[in-house]
Structure formats: structure tokens, C-alpha cells
Scaffold this motif. Sequence first.
Motif, PDB file in Angstrom:
ATOM      1  N   ASN A 106     -32.843  66.280 -76.561  1.00 36.33           N
ATOM      2  CA  ASN A 106     -33.211  65.751 -75.240  1.00 36.33           C
ATOM      3  C   ASN A 106     -34.722  65.600 -75.088  1.00 36.33           C
ATOM      4  O   ASN A 106     -35.188  64.913 -74.182  1.00 36.33           O
ATOM      5  CB  ASN A 106     -32.683  66.662 -74.134  1.00 36.33           C
ATOM      6  CG  ASN A 106     -31.165  66.674 -74.087  1.00 36.33           C
ATOM      7  OD1 ASN A 106     -30.537  65.665 -74.416  1.00 36.33           O
ATOM      8  ND2 ASN A 106     -30.575  67.787 -73.701  1.00 36.33           N
ATOM      9  N   ALA A 107     -35.501  66.257 -75.976  1.00 36.90           N
ATOM     10  CA  ALA A 107     -36.958  66.154 -75.900  1.00 36.90           C
ATOM     11  C   ALA A 107     -37.472  64.860 -76.505  1.00 36.90           C
ATOM     12  O   ALA A 107     -38.671  64.552 -76.397  1.00 36.90           O
ATOM     13  CB  ALA A 107     -37.596  67.345 -76.601  1.00 36.90           C
ATOM     14  N   VAL A 108     -36.613  64.097 -77.163  1.00 31.40           N
ATOM     15  CA  VAL A 108     -37.028  62.850 -77.813  1.00 31.40           C
ATOM     16  C   VAL A 108     -37.057  61.738 -76.770  1.00 31.40           C
ATOM     17  O   VAL A 108     -36.101  61.536 -76.027  1.00 31.40           O
ATOM     18  CB  VAL A 108     -36.076  62.493 -78.963  1.00 31.40           C
ATOM     19  CG1 VAL A 108     -36.548  61.200 -79.634  1.00 31.40           C
ATOM     20  CG2 VAL A 108     -36.024  63.634 -79.974  1.00 31.40           C
TER      21      VAL A 108
ATOM     22  N   ALA B  76     -43.309  65.182 -77.612  1.00 31.66           N
ATOM     23  CA  ALA B  76     -44.573  65.847 -77.237  1.00 31.66           C
ATOM     24  C   ALA B  76     -44.262  67.291 -76.890  1.00 31.66           C
ATOM     25  O   ALA B  76     -43.400  67.577 -76.055  1.00 31.66           O
ATOM     26  CB  ALA B  76     -45.218  65.127 -76.054  1.00 31.66           C
ATOM     27  N   ALA B  77     -44.978  68.235 -77.536  1.00 33.39           N
ATOM     28  CA  ALA B  77     -44.719  69.665 -77.319  1.00 33.39           C
ATOM     29  C   ALA B  77     -46.030  70.448 -77.336  1.00 33.39           C
ATOM     30  O   ALA B  77     -47.056  70.002 -77.879  1.00 33.39           O
ATOM     31  CB  ALA B  77     -43.767  70.195 -78.382  1.00 33.39           C
TER      32      ALA B  77
ATOM     33  N   PRO C 104     -48.085  56.818 -76.443  1.00 31.14           N
ATOM     34  CA  PRO C 104     -47.505  56.638 -75.107  1.00 31.14           C
ATOM     35  C   PRO C 104     -47.813  57.831 -74.215  1.00 31.14           C
ATOM     36  O   PRO C 104     -48.238  58.891 -74.697  1.00 31.14           O
ATOM     37  CB  PRO C 104     -46.011  56.538 -75.411  1.00 31.14           C
ATOM     38  CG  PRO C 104     -45.826  57.330 -76.653  1.00 31.14           C
ATOM     39  CD  PRO C 104     -47.081  57.151 -77.461  1.00 31.14           C
ATOM     40  N   PRO C 105     -47.597  57.688 -72.888  1.00 32.30           N
ATOM     41  CA  PRO C 105     -47.742  58.850 -71.988  1.00 32.30           C
ATOM     42  C   PRO C 105     -46.780  59.947 -72.423  1.00 32.30           C
ATOM     43  O   PRO C 105     -45.650  59.684 -72.819  1.00 32.30           O
ATOM     44  CB  PRO C 105     -47.369  58.283 -70.616  1.00 32.30           C
ATOM     45  CG  PRO C 105     -47.577  56.801 -70.738  1.00 32.30           C
ATOM     46  CD  PRO C 105     -47.248  56.461 -72.156  1.00 32.30           C
ATOM     47  N   VAL C 106     -47.271  61.183 -72.355  1.00 32.91           N
ATOM     48  CA  VAL C 106     -46.484  62.283 -72.896  1.00 32.91           C
ATOM     49  C   VAL C 106     -46.030  63.215 -71.793  1.00 32.91           C
ATOM     50  O   VAL C 106     -46.690  63.366 -70.769  1.00 32.91           O
ATOM     51  CB  VAL C 106     -47.298  63.070 -73.941  1.00 32.91           C
ATOM     52  CG1 VAL C 106     -47.575  62.194 -75.151  1.00 32.91           C
ATOM     53  CG2 VAL C 106     -48.594  63.581 -73.337  1.00 32.91           C
ATOM     54  N   THR C 107     -44.845  63.814 -72.020  1.00 32.72           N
ATOM     55  CA  THR C 107     -44.334  64.911 -71.190  1.00 32.72           C
ATOM     56  C   THR C 107     -44.131  66.083 -72.134  1.00 32.72           C
ATOM     57  O   THR C 107     -43.242  66.057 -72.986  1.00 32.72           O
ATOM     58  CB  THR C 107     -43.017  64.534 -70.504  1.00 32.72           C
ATOM     59  OG1 THR C 107     -43.237  63.379 -69.699  1.00 32.72           O
ATOM     60  CG2 THR C 107     -42.521  65.673 -69.629  1.00 32.72           C
ATOM     61  N   LEU C 108     -44.991  67.091 -72.030  1.00 28.91           N
ATOM     62  CA  LEU C 108     -45.021  68.171 -73.021  1.00 28.91           C
ATOM     63  C   LEU C 108     -43.881  69.163 -72.801  1.00 28.91           C
ATOM     64  O   LEU C 108     -43.536  69.497 -71.660  1.00 28.91           O
ATOM     65  CB  LEU C 108     -46.357  68.899 -72.940  1.00 28.91           C
ATOM     66  CG  LEU C 108     -47.606  68.039 -73.233  1.00 28.91           C
ATOM     67  CD1 LEU C 108     -48.873  68.836 -72.955  1.00 28.91           C
ATOM     68  CD2 LEU C 108     -47.570  67.567 -74.669  1.00 28.91           C
TER      69      LEU C 108
ATOM     70  N   ASP D 291     -33.687  61.145 -84.531  1.00 29.68           N
ATOM     71  CA  ASP D 291     -34.157  62.060 -83.489  1.00 29.68           C
ATOM     72  C   ASP D 291     -34.208  63.499 -83.995  1.00 29.68           C
ATOM     73  O   ASP D 291     -35.170  64.251 -83.736  1.00 29.68           O
ATOM     74  CB  ASP D 291     -33.248  61.963 -82.256  1.00 29.68           C
ATOM     75  CG  ASP D 291     -33.401  60.637 -81.523  1.00 29.68           C
ATOM     76  OD1 ASP D 291     -34.271  59.848 -81.920  1.00 29.68           O
ATOM     77  OD2 ASP D 291     -32.633  60.388 -80.573  1.00 29.68           O
ATOM     78  N   GLY D 292     -33.166  63.886 -84.735  1.00 32.36           N
ATOM     79  CA  GLY D 292     -33.122  65.248 -85.269  1.00 32.36           C
ATOM     80  C   GLY D 292     -34.251  65.492 -86.266  1.00 32.36           C
ATOM     81  O   GLY D 292     -34.866  66.585 -86.295  1.00 32.36           O
TER      82      GLY D 292
END
Length: 465
Positions: A121-123, A138-139, A107-111, A45-46
Motif C-alpha cells: 500500500n506504500a507504493v 517514500a519512507a 514526484p511529491p512524496v508522502t513519507l 511493487d513488491g
Amino acid sequence: MTQRTRVSLTTRLALGFALLAFAAMAIVGFVLYWKLEAQLVVRDDGALVTRVDQLRTLMQDVDAHDLIRDKPHLFANMLGNTESLLVVGYPGEPPLLQVNPGHASVPPVTLVPPDAALTLNAVHHTQAPDGTPFIYVAATAHGVAGQRDLQIVSGRLMTERTRMLGDYRTQILLFATTAACVAALFAFWLARRGMQPLRRLAAQTAAIGVGTLSTRLPRREAPAELDALVTSFNAMLDRLERGFTQLQQVSADMAHDLRTPIGNLLGQTEVGLSHARDPAYYQRLLGSNFEELQRLSKMIDNMLFLARAEHADHAIDRRRLHVADEFERMTDYFEGLAEERGVRIEREGDGEVLADPQLLRRAMANLLANAVRHADDGSVIRLVAEQQPDTTLVHVENHGPTIDPAHRERLFDRFYRADASRQKSSESSGLGLSIVRSIMQLHGGAWRVTSEDGVTRFTLVFPVA
């Protein structure tokens, strides 16, 4: 009917030890596996967050169109493997760049907003259709020189990590199984070695027979854990030896006591048949034989009573009885015999006993008959009752010869008489006190005797409940 298979204690110990070793190794291995998996997840994740953050910084400093047009392989090289995913573009438009060697679905993204810091937590964690873990971030990144914001989606399929963790699980199971097998073999050897004292005890026990009841198992050759077993077994041998010795003594005493009346019957009958006699002689002969037969009948009845009382569940009719009433009954019954012997019977005290009336009277009659038989002429026989909180005591006391302590311990044995010469064998079968003991056992009570300074006291102890 299927016979149940017997499993030896050694095998049970070995299997139990193997199961314990397997469980311990498996638990330790899977705890380490869980820790390793958690560390790998944090590491992956990091790494993904760092990669997306680097891309955001790059897009803010360099025109994305120029960078993608001039150096398209730069992004593929940054990803470094076929399991990664990278999509760069403007919202609502076809991607400017899409690197997806593994053809993973986006996949569906949450930017994450462009000004927000990227954290673990963004992963996002999901799974591919085949169940392989898939992570993505997603950013949004600010475009250079006032251009529109860019969307960056970066992900990675965790095939390598899944394979490595699967191999690790397999190794854990193999290691735990191997350790369990080794532990089972070691436990089997250890259990067999530990069972050697039991096998020696079994061999020593098998060697004990009727002629070697005096043999005892040595405690020093057995482990400390078997001390209770050895002690209990030796105590059982003590009881068996005493019982066998008493049985031999009873058999000898029984033969002696039966031989006397039978010998009298045979001798008198032989003399009577040797010559013709007058009717008066035969009448006396029959009277004497009748007395001997009565004595034999009484002895057999007493022996049958002892057998029923000591070797069967003898049902007794318990009732609450006043001891004073029973004393009065006994005094009236023995009054004539006491006068013939020149003794008096006195009674004192009262109390209640929970007892079978017939058995209580038989026990008291045996004690009183014994007291009248051995009391000094002109003395007093005392019947005393004591009521205590938990017990009721019934005493029968007479003045006569003091009983030696060596005899007192065996007075309640069958056919035992303190008079070694058996001069009074015609008056007693030697079973009266044995019957008293059996009656008290049926009532859950106790019996004892004291004899000091010419005063002998027999005591019956009845529990209140």
C-alpha cells in the motif's frame, strides 16, 4: 436506386463463426493479459518495497555519510538499471545521494514513518509525461547513533514492462485474427458441406412440374433439422395436387353441365329452323329455350359467387339473427314445393347466429332445396336449431336414400353429385352445396353431413362470436 447486395447464407455463417471465434479468443487473451499485468504489478511493487526496506535497514546500521562517501557506486549497483530512481537525504536539505540515470522527475512524496512497516500500500502509481507507468515509495529511516532521520525515495519507470505488455497485446490480436481467419475458412467449408442437402432439395423441387405433382421430397435424404420444411412442402404438394385434380374435375364437369343445355338449345333451334312452323310451335320453342337459358344464367351466377367468395376478401354484413325467424321464412318459401313433392317441413329449437342475412338464407335455401329434392314421399323434413355455449348448430334433416360414405366426403365439391348417372342433372347444377361451404368459410364456421339408416342430416356450425 441502389440495389441491396445479397449475402449468401454460407458467407453469413462463415462471418458469424469468424466473429465468434475472434471474440472468444480476444476475451480469453485479454483476461490472461489482465491477470499477467496484475501479477507483474504486484511483483514490481513488491521488489520496490523490498529495496526500500533494505535501504532503511542499511541506514540504521551504517553512517550514511561514510557509506555514500566511500562507496557511492553501491547504490547504483543496487538499482541495476537506468529506469530507477534513488534519492537519500535529510528533510529540507539538498540530497546526500541522488541516483537518477533516466532523469526522471521526483514526484511529491508522502513519507512512511520509520517505525511503520512497508507494505504494497506504500507504493504510489503515477505516469511519466509520455504515459509510461512510474512507481515510487517514500519512507523515513532512523539515523545511526542518534543522527537525524533520513528520507529515502526510490522509484522505477516501467518502460520494460510496458513494452512487454504491448508485445503481448499485439500477439493476442494477431493470434485472435489468425484464429478467426482459420475459423472462417473452416466454417465456410462446413457450411457449404452442410448446404448440400438444401441444394439437392432445390434440384428435386425444380424438377416438380404440372405433370409430376405426385412427386414428394424424401425425408430420409434431408437432415433432421429440415424435417419440418420437407413435411410442410410435401403437404403443400398434396394440396396443390388435390386442387389441380379438383380443377381438372371441375373443368370436365363444367363442360358436361354446360354442354347439355347448349346442346338442347342448338338441337331445338336447328329443328325449329329446318321447316316452317306455326306460331304456337315457335312459342313453345322459345319457352323451352328460355328455361335452358335460365338454367345457364343460374349456373354462371353460382360460379361467379364461388369465385368471389373463395378468391377475394368478400365483405359480409354480420347481424344477430334469430334462427326461428329464419326457419319460418324458409318454411313459407318452400311450402308450395314441399306440397308438390308430398313432404312436410317441421321446425324446432331456436338460437342466435352472427351472420349475413342474405348469405344465411341462401345456404339454408340450398340445403332445404336439396332435402326436398331427395326426401321420400310422405316423409318429414326437420329444421332444428341448437344453441350451445360457443356455437349455434343449424340442422336440415330428411328421410331418403342413405348416402354412401365415399360420396359424403365429396358432397361439397363443385359439380359433384352422388347420383353417378346424373339422372337429375336437369334439376341441379351441382353447385348448391359448394356455395354452402363457401358461405360457411366466410363466416368462419363449419359444415358436415351424416347419413345413416335412411336419415340424412346436414349441419351448419356458426361460432357465437
